[in-house]
Design an enzyme around this catalytic site. Sequence first.
Site, PDB file in Angstrom:
ATOM      1  N   ARG A 198       1.126  -1.126  -0.033  1.00 13.14           N
ATOM      2  CA  ARG A 198      -0.153  -0.203  -0.529  1.00 13.14           C
ATOM      3  C   ARG A 198       0.709   1.729  -0.225  1.00 13.14           C
ATOM      4  O   ARG A 198       0.577   2.260  -0.326  1.00 13.14           O
ATOM      5  CB  ARG A 198      -0.836   0.097   1.454  1.00 13.14           C
ATOM      6  CG  ARG A 198      -1.786   1.053   1.273  1.00 13.14           C
ATOM      7  CD  ARG A 198      -2.872   1.042   2.348  1.00 13.14           C
ATOM      8  NE  ARG A 198      -4.223   1.827   2.207  1.00 13.14           N
ATOM      9  CZ  ARG A 198      -4.424   2.518   3.269  1.00 13.14           C
ATOM     10  NH1 ARG A 198      -3.302   2.764   3.741  1.00 13.14           N
ATOM     11  NH2 ARG A 198      -5.151   3.794   2.756  1.00 13.14           N
ATOM     12  N   ILE A 206      -7.828   7.170  -0.560  1.00 11.05           N
ATOM     13  CA  ILE A 206      -7.244   5.987  -1.170  1.00 11.05           C
ATOM     14  C   ILE A 206      -8.167   5.377   0.337  1.00 11.05           C
ATOM     15  O   ILE A 206      -8.557   6.177   1.200  1.00 11.05           O
ATOM     16  CB  ILE A 206      -6.305   5.270  -0.686  1.00 11.05           C
ATOM     17  CG1 ILE A 206      -5.908   4.109  -1.095  1.00 11.05           C
ATOM     18  CG2 ILE A 206      -5.200   6.388   0.180  1.00 11.05           C
ATOM     19  CD1 ILE A 206      -4.531   3.202  -0.742  1.00 11.05           C
ATOM     20  N   SER A 207      -9.148   4.721   0.087  1.00  6.63           N
ATOM     21  CA  SER A 207     -10.060   4.379   1.215  1.00  6.63           C
ATOM     22  C   SER A 207      -9.170   3.191   1.858  1.00  6.63           C
ATOM     23  O   SER A 207      -8.246   3.054   1.857  1.00  6.63           O
ATOM     24  CB  SER A 207     -10.828   2.959   0.712  1.00  6.63           C
ATOM     25  OG  SER A 207     -11.773   3.182  -0.464  1.00  6.63           O
ATOM     26  N   ALA A 208      -9.068   3.933   3.341  1.00  7.19           N
ATOM     27  CA  ALA A 208      -8.890   3.102   4.548  1.00  7.19           C
ATOM     28  C   ALA A 208      -9.021   1.432   4.441  1.00  7.19           C
ATOM     29  O   ALA A 208      -9.431   0.644   3.791  1.00  7.19           O
ATOM     30  CB  ALA A 208      -9.328   2.642   5.604  1.00  7.19           C
TER      31      ALA A 208
END
Length: 220
Positions: A36, A62-64
Amino acid sequence: MNDADLERKRDILLNKLKNAYGVSDEVISAMRKVPRHIFVPENVRARAYDDTPLPIGRGQTISAPHMVAIMCDLLDVKKGDRILEIGAGSGYHSAVLAELTGREGMVIAVERVDELADLARRNLRMAGYENVKIVKGDGSLGYPENAPYDRINVTCSAPDVPPPLLDQLREGGRMVIPIGRHFQELYLVIKQRGKIKKIPEGGVMFVPLIGEYGFREDEV
Ligand code: SAH
């Protein structure tokens, strides 16, 4: 922060996701393979394995990690699935989906913002993903060129399920999509024997889907 530190933080995060959310082993091992930290901007790299959304530019995020994990579990990807993602952003979620479908499958991710489509391509290339195709366009129209899709993953919140996405989902296919504007709910949509089942999966918070079957840019 060196690679060993990042790896250690990734392990701690994934253990937490497994224990707190009961994320499946398949999804945990897919997320273990995706760096990530390559998908987030340099200035927030040290926080790449915090369980939080992070800015990726152009007001998008960017999503959790827990949200990526929950959505992937709901999608229940099988090896070889052809997956459509709406909202490529950094390309991270696409990379996790690419791990889940494997080399025999493929991911097509649509992104409306030019700069972010380029960013996703760059990040995916750097991380070594070859079975993800990034398409610049309005994902509320889907991407009929490669339809039908086994799975559709929408990472921005829509007013309702866009009809083109339903049309492009194969019989027996699954879609995960956030719906709503100020109050949003995540839905699992299953297409079975010509019928649509829409199952609510809890409150969420996503950037809006902007487009023909999304919100208008001036209303968000
Ligand atoms: N999946 C991404 C998160 C992206 S945030 C990741 O892993 O990083 C949602 C993205 O949806 C934003 O990049 C936004 O630009 C995009 N988006 C919004 N409306 C869209 C549309 N109609 N078609 C395609 N992308 C859209």
